[in-house]
Write a protein that holds these residues in place. Sequence first.
Motif, PDB file in Angstrom:
ATOM      1  N   ALA A 155     -92.072  17.401 -29.904  1.00 23.18           N
ATOM      2  CA  ALA A 155     -91.345  16.136 -29.543  1.00 23.18           C
ATOM      3  C   ALA A 155     -89.758  16.567 -29.633  1.00 23.18           C
ATOM      4  O   ALA A 155     -89.282  17.276 -30.547  1.00 23.18           O
ATOM      5  CB  ALA A 155     -91.559  14.958 -30.531  1.00 23.18           C
ATOM      6  N   TRP A 156     -88.981  16.269 -28.626  1.00 22.85           N
ATOM      7  CA  TRP A 156     -87.829  16.401 -28.652  1.00 22.85           C
ATOM      8  C   TRP A 156     -87.130  15.378 -29.114  1.00 22.85           C
ATOM      9  O   TRP A 156     -86.996  14.185 -28.464  1.00 22.85           O
ATOM     10  CB  TRP A 156     -87.265  16.608 -27.198  1.00 22.85           C
ATOM     11  CG  TRP A 156     -85.822  16.769 -26.880  1.00 22.85           C
ATOM     12  CD1 TRP A 156     -84.842  16.747 -27.880  1.00 22.85           C
ATOM     13  CD2 TRP A 156     -85.023  17.051 -25.670  1.00 22.85           C
ATOM     14  NE1 TRP A 156     -83.542  16.995 -27.247  1.00 22.85           N
ATOM     15  CE2 TRP A 156     -83.833  17.261 -25.841  1.00 22.85           C
ATOM     16  CE3 TRP A 156     -85.790  17.090 -24.388  1.00 22.85           C
ATOM     17  CZ2 TRP A 156     -82.853  17.171 -24.631  1.00 22.85           C
ATOM     18  CZ3 TRP A 156     -84.733  17.480 -23.282  1.00 22.85           C
ATOM     19  CH2 TRP A 156     -83.351  17.519 -23.526  1.00 22.85           C
ATOM     20  N   GLY A 157     -86.670  15.433 -30.470  1.00 20.93           N
ATOM     21  CA  GLY A 157     -86.352  14.351 -31.098  1.00 20.93           C
ATOM     22  C   GLY A 157     -84.942  13.511 -30.629  1.00 20.93           C
ATOM     23  O   GLY A 157     -84.783  12.490 -30.760  1.00 20.93           O
ATOM     24  N   GLY A 158     -83.836  14.430 -29.978  1.00 20.04           N
ATOM     25  CA  GLY A 158     -82.548  14.070 -29.711  1.00 20.04           C
ATOM     26  C   GLY A 158     -81.632  15.183 -29.970  1.00 20.04           C
ATOM     27  O   GLY A 158     -82.052  16.516 -29.898  1.00 20.04           O
ATOM     28  N   GLY A 159     -80.474  14.840 -30.234  1.00 22.80           N
ATOM     29  CA  GLY A 159     -79.722  15.947 -30.669  1.00 22.80           C
ATOM     30  C   GLY A 159     -78.183  15.505 -30.549  1.00 22.80           C
ATOM     31  O   GLY A 159     -77.693  14.506 -30.642  1.00 22.80           O
ATOM     32  N   GLU A 160     -77.304  16.565 -30.384  1.00 20.92           N
ATOM     33  CA  GLU A 160     -75.867  16.057 -30.328  1.00 20.92           C
ATOM     34  C   GLU A 160     -75.385  16.921 -29.138  1.00 20.92           C
ATOM     35  O   GLU A 160     -75.427  18.167 -28.927  1.00 20.92           O
ATOM     36  CB  GLU A 160     -75.364  16.733 -31.874  1.00 20.92           C
ATOM     37  CG  GLU A 160     -74.022  16.733 -32.021  1.00 20.92           C
ATOM     38  CD  GLU A 160     -73.542  15.580 -32.471  1.00 20.92           C
ATOM     39  OE1 GLU A 160     -74.215  14.460 -32.358  1.00 20.92           O
ATOM     40  OE2 GLU A 160     -72.450  15.534 -33.394  1.00 20.92           O
ATOM     41  N   THR A 161     -74.472  16.453 -28.544  1.00 22.47           N
ATOM     42  CA  THR A 161     -73.608  17.190 -27.235  1.00 22.47           C
ATOM     43  C   THR A 161     -72.123  16.885 -27.451  1.00 22.47           C
ATOM     44  O   THR A 161     -71.346  16.207 -26.597  1.00 22.47           O
ATOM     45  CB  THR A 161     -74.099  16.604 -26.138  1.00 22.47           C
ATOM     46  OG1 THR A 161     -73.955  14.898 -26.180  1.00 22.47           O
ATOM     47  CG2 THR A 161     -75.600  16.705 -25.776  1.00 22.47           C
ATOM     48  N   PRO A 162     -71.365  17.646 -28.748  1.00 24.87           N
ATOM     49  CA  PRO A 162     -70.189  17.342 -28.674  1.00 24.87           C
ATOM     50  C   PRO A 162     -69.342  18.116 -27.613  1.00 24.87           C
ATOM     51  O   PRO A 162     -69.878  19.242 -27.232  1.00 24.87           O
ATOM     52  CB  PRO A 162     -69.867  17.844 -30.003  1.00 24.87           C
ATOM     53  CG  PRO A 162     -70.927  18.911 -30.455  1.00 24.87           C
ATOM     54  CD  PRO A 162     -72.330  18.346 -29.559  1.00 24.87           C
ATOM     55  N   ALA A 163     -68.219  17.744 -27.283  1.00 23.94           N
ATOM     56  CA  ALA A 163     -67.205  18.475 -26.809  1.00 23.94           C
ATOM     57  C   ALA A 163     -66.119  18.959 -27.757  1.00 23.94           C
ATOM     58  O   ALA A 163     -65.351  18.026 -28.107  1.00 23.94           O
ATOM     59  CB  ALA A 163     -66.546  17.403 -25.664  1.00 23.94           C
ATOM     60  N   LEU A 164     -66.135  20.204 -27.881  1.00 18.78           N
ATOM     61  CA  LEU A 164     -65.303  20.829 -28.908  1.00 18.78           C
ATOM     62  C   LEU A 164     -63.861  21.777 -28.441  1.00 18.78           C
ATOM     63  O   LEU A 164     -64.110  22.921 -28.871  1.00 18.78           O
ATOM     64  CB  LEU A 164     -66.161  21.502 -29.720  1.00 18.78           C
ATOM     65  CG  LEU A 164     -67.285  20.912 -30.514  1.00 18.78           C
ATOM     66  CD1 LEU A 164     -67.965  21.813 -31.514  1.00 18.78           C
ATOM     67  CD2 LEU A 164     -66.545  19.670 -31.482  1.00 18.78           C
ATOM     68  N   ALA A 165     -63.161  21.164 -27.470  1.00 20.46           N
ATOM     69  CA  ALA A 165     -62.083  21.981 -26.856  1.00 20.46           C
ATOM     70  C   ALA A 165     -61.269  22.311 -28.296  1.00 20.46           C
ATOM     71  O   ALA A 165     -61.061  21.497 -29.269  1.00 20.46           O
ATOM     72  CB  ALA A 165     -61.242  21.002 -26.509  1.00 20.46           C
ATOM     73  N   GLY A 166     -60.943  23.739 -28.278  1.00 20.14           N
ATOM     74  CA  GLY A 166     -60.054  24.308 -29.429  1.00 20.14           C
ATOM     75  C   GLY A 166     -61.009  25.074 -30.336  1.00 20.14           C
ATOM     76  O   GLY A 166     -60.437  25.742 -31.122  1.00 20.14           O
ATOM     77  N   ILE A 167     -62.360  24.640 -30.435  1.00 19.03           N
ATOM     78  CA  ILE A 167     -63.298  25.276 -31.172  1.00 19.03           C
ATOM     79  C   ILE A 167     -63.983  26.270 -30.370  1.00 19.03           C
ATOM     80  O   ILE A 167     -64.293  27.470 -30.647  1.00 19.03           O
ATOM     81  CB  ILE A 167     -63.995  24.335 -32.199  1.00 19.03           C
ATOM     82  CG1 ILE A 167     -63.065  23.693 -33.039  1.00 19.03           C
ATOM     83  CG2 ILE A 167     -65.104  25.219 -32.790  1.00 19.03           C
ATOM     84  CD1 ILE A 167     -63.612  22.643 -33.825  1.00 19.03           C
TER      85      ILE A 167
END
Lengths: 375, 375
Positions: A155-167
Amino acid sequence: MSSTASSTTGTTLSYEQAGVNYDLIDPLKVAAQRAAAATAGHLSAHGFTEVQASRGESAYVVDVGPFYLASIVECLGSKALVADEMKALTGKSYYAGIAQDTIAMAVNDLITVGATPLVVQAYWAAGGSDWFGDAQRAQALVAGWKQACDVCGVAWGGGETPALAGIVESGRIDLAASCTGIVSPKSRLSVGDALAPGDAIVLLASSGIHANGLSLARKLVERLPQGYLTEVAPGLSYGEALLAPTTLYSPVTEALAKAGVAMHYCANITGHGWRKLLRHPSALTYRIHSVPAVPPVLAFIQQHTHQDDREAYSTLNMGAGFALFVPAADAERTVAIARAHGVEALVAGTVEAGPKQVLIEPIGVAFSDDDLQLR
Amino acid sequence: MSSTASSTTGTTLSYEQAGVNYDLIDPLKVAAQRAAAATAGHLSAHGFTEVQASRGESAYVVDVGPFYLASIVECLGSKALVADEMKALTGKSYYAGIAQDTIAMAVNDLITVGATPLVVQAYWAAGGSDWFGDAQRAQALVAGWKQACDVCGVAWGGGETPALAGIVESGRIDLAASCTGIVSPKSRLSVGDALAPGDAIVLLASSGIHANGLSLARKLVERLPQGYLTEVAPGLSYGEALLAPTTLYSPVTEALAKAGVAMHYCANITGHGWRKLLRHPSALTYRIHSVPAVPPVLAFIQQHTHQDDREAYSTLNMGAGFALFVPAADAERTVAIARAHGVEALVAGTVEAGPKQVLIEPIGVAFSDDDLQLR
């Protein structure tokens, strides 16, 4: 530990020349491992205990009573950079395959301890919001991620899709996956205690470079007149070949468990190539009498980086993506079950009493304990 | 969804001006959520089922029989960039606090579903091997990670420390944590079904900005003559204040569970500030009669970005790091237990029948459903 020990010619391209310096990373790793080990006692407050032998393995295992809980987080590495280059050259998006690679990094490690993967979480950290604005690429990533989950039955539980400009660098994405699974029944736990002389070594075929050795592969491209479009086989470009998605091995390990094959130990062959066959802490000799066919892209890399067999097998998977150590009586059945699930396999050798070493007889290469310090 | 709706003056600094464009991220998120939801059926092959209500919550929950399994992966975001700037200005390493922030992002989300966090995995992706060569910084990261695990009573299972030159910017690090826990006994599950009119809203104090709103905070520094060294209170620089580590709330939720306080619902107040109080899917009115003290650094940010209360409370935590929805009879006891664990708290309001909105009466601000689309 050094993968450059056997470099003999000026034109050899080694892993450290490709920009990865393990000497700088390893002291941190040792400190982190020591600190991490000191936290195990916290589990007792909940009535649980860690499986201490899992500390040196690819996934961390906790005894929660009715079964074991296994968890892991794994990074794709730099393979997405190849997809980006190839997109610029061909207009195609390769992110469906990249998604599979990322999940494979986590799932193929998790299953080494005998775990059934249950839940995957996505970690997609982009260099800026605009990364997600390329709909073709974003949809390929989503579709490939979904498909890999389907193949692994997780099962694909979810996740995180941050936009990390500068990193994260602009236009790039840092991809990783976490995976949680259970070892059930508990007898499926494979953290090494069952491995013994007489066991057979079954190697499951890789689909290509998988996701390890990409720093080297990307460095090599600078030497190729046609770059990623150089053919490694008729009609197959270097870039396309590199981007073959990593084989997902959990359908095989699940089928083997269902068939009653006892996996005494497993090794996911990633970084450090065939030295990973030495992962088990015991002093045992691994005698290899048969090697799998080398995928064209790996033969090409070996040839053009002027690596000898020793160096190539110490860095790349050379056709073997996953090693299973099973009772000799189950070896042929293991091969048959793998093939039935679409994964080529061969009985490659045997475990013997003796000093800790892997003897790859067909190519006359040996690795000893000094060649691998992973723990 | 827009956090700039209330921008009224030319000098107001909004979240989108700070470089995060949710309009580009959200279509991908929607596609990913849809694809992820379609994988839930795989669990049935193992005899398990997902807790469907957890799909919109902060952590994913699976019913594995004797208890629920909860898992998550979370990113720190851009707070490490502040630590890097402050290191250049003061020579100090702030990475022990940064480690705590990273773990807090995962643990504080995981506990919202009623889970006890058990295992944390570290994801430390550096821009190159040399990042790990700064021993002071690396040791601070390890020590802070260990300490946060100790506070939360979790086992640090392991992790991944890739060197990702070409993906992560040189000299930078992309930090994330995955966390696996269990909900046990199963009656602790808090995915929203118990929330009802009459429940009390208890707010747990934040230590400062935590790890949300940092893009805005970093953008603001360009407007400050003394930059990060500008004082937000006597003897407290803006940079130091921003770097106060995020409060870890799991000791409080564990203590509440042990004391028999039923947490009907929880909201971790991160991005979207107090709009997170609207997280629950039902139509309910959240009437706030008391607000916590605003940490100096957040008052400073509000003042210098010229945000009105509506915008500030819609983006920043404004002193409230975590919201607990408990039976009214348990409200004062909840506050007492939080304080006994070193976390300031107050009974801030009540849940009422009515349209979906949060009414922050002391400051005359209301948010409605239109102000938050998270799912």
